[in-house]
Design an enzyme around this catalytic site. Structure first.
Site, PDB file in Angstrom:
ATOM      1  N   ASP A 236       7.831 -10.318   9.910  1.00 20.42           N
ATOM      2  CA  ASP A 236       7.403 -10.454   8.508  1.00 20.42           C
ATOM      3  C   ASP A 236       9.147 -10.453   7.959  1.00 20.42           C
ATOM      4  OD1 ASP A 236       6.235 -10.683   6.114  1.00 20.42           O
ATOM      5  OD2 ASP A 236       6.069  -8.757   5.671  1.00 20.42           O
TER       6      ASP A 236
ATOM      7  N   PHE B 222       0.879  -1.201   0.132  1.00 19.46           N
ATOM      8  CA  PHE B 222       0.144   0.047  -0.125  1.00 19.46           C
ATOM      9  C   PHE B 222       0.931   1.254  -0.030  1.00 19.46           C
ATOM     10  CE2 PHE B 222       0.723  -1.342   4.323  1.00 19.46           C
ATOM     11  CZ  PHE B 222       0.896  -0.217   5.261  1.00 19.46           C
TER      12      PHE B 222
END
Ligand code: ADP
Length: 306
Positions: free
Chosen positions: A147, A32
């Site tokens: 992550d 994003f």
């Protein structure tokens, strides 16, 4: 680096304080956000200071992502470590939110791996040591990255690893808070997921980052993740079984018994995974060549080591 199709950013972006950024070429595009090179200006005077300007279209994204983004900023803005992408500031300008980050002009380990297919053992030693330095710093502060993957490990101008993208990082202050923070939703790229994350209500502590180090070390040597498969479901199945194999020794892989031991020490149930300090004291790093630096030509071509 992936091709980027997005509206170009304004040529000049201005902070509320009056500092300007002259935007340049695109660096990459994420879920994003889009990142551009930019030069910082003091008024109309160029400073020569190049940064990465991450542009988040505030109007484009759902509220949930906005919330994630705020938590990313809150966590990232407090960190200062040689192997973590430095966060300089964040501000709004026109319809977008901008994050000013340390520029990592040599791309990510994923970009490097794409070109090289697999890395040499000395490179893997240096990169893993640097990742472990960053993890020790984060875990000491009860921050779990969650992550870690080759695409989130950036390379500065001197080819030092910089951990970036704190979009999924969770700040786990106390056991109680940890309980509250535990998500039922699954995050992360399946190839790097620790198996406990597949169990509901488990797997959001720092042990998931240690598993990821094991996956990364294997991937850098072989060019494919240990639980690699063509579908998510197959990856989950392999992960649950815990079984992975090493390809036959060949000219297209790069492994040693010590590397296999290192990976084997990490791809185990969570309570058995060694913390960063113990990882770097394993044989793989001992009586073995660890380069003091890596040339940026290594992005394209394997360096020759003494
Ligand atoms: P998202 O949070 O949307 O996933 P990322 O943080 O991954 O966005 O950034 C998008 C892309 O921009 C990355 O994949 C990378 O190519 C590039 N990028 C991000 N941060 C930097 C940086 N500090 N230096 C250089 N390139 C960067």
């Amino acid at each position: 680096m992936s091709s980027i199709h997005a509206d170009p950013p304004p040529p000049i972006v201005t902070e509320p304080s009056g500092i300007n950024y002259a935007t340049g070429s695109a660096l990459g595009k994420g879920g994003f956000a889009i990142c551009h090179r930019a030069e910082r200006y003091d008024g109309s005077r160029p400073t020569g200071h190049m940064v990465a300007l991450k542009i988040v279209k505030t109007k484009m994204k759902p509220a949930k992502l906005a919330q994630k983004f705020v938590s990313e900023l809150q966590i990232h803005s407090k960190l200062a470590h040689a192997n973590i992408v430095t966060f300089y500031r964040a501000f709004s300008f026109q319809t977008s939110t901008y994050v000013v980050l340390e520029l990592c002009p040599n791309g990510s380990l994923a970009d490097m791996l794409k070109k090289r297919k697999y890395l040499t053992l000395p490179e893997i030693r240096r990169f893993v040591i640097q990742m472990c330095g960053a993890l020790k710093y984060l875990h000491h502060r009860h921050i779990v990255h969650r992550d870690l993957k080759t695409g989130n490990l950036f390379l500065d101008e001197n080819m030092n690893v910089k951990v970036g993208d704190f979009g999924l990082a969770a700040l786990l202050v106390t056991e109680k808070e940890m309980e509250v923070k535990r998500r039922t939703t699954m995050c992360g790229t399946p190839n790097y997921l620790a198996p406990e994350i597949l169990e509901k209500g488990k797997g959001h502590d720092e042990k998931v980052d240690l598993w990821a180090i094991g996956v990364i070390a294997y991937t850098l040597a072989i060019g494919k993740a240990p639980f690699h498969a063509s579908t998510k479901e197959e990856i989950y199945k392999k992960l649950k079984s815990g079984n992975y194999t090493w390809p036959e020794l060949s000219a297209t892989t790069n492994q040693s018994a010590d590397l296999r031991d290192l990976v084997a020490s990490l791809l185990v149930p969570e309570e058995q995974r060694p913390p960063p300090d113990q990882i770097v004291s394993q044989n793989f790093f001992k009586i073995a060549y660890v380069p003091a630096s890596i040339p940026s030509s290594a992005r394209e071509k394997a360096p020759t080591w003494p």
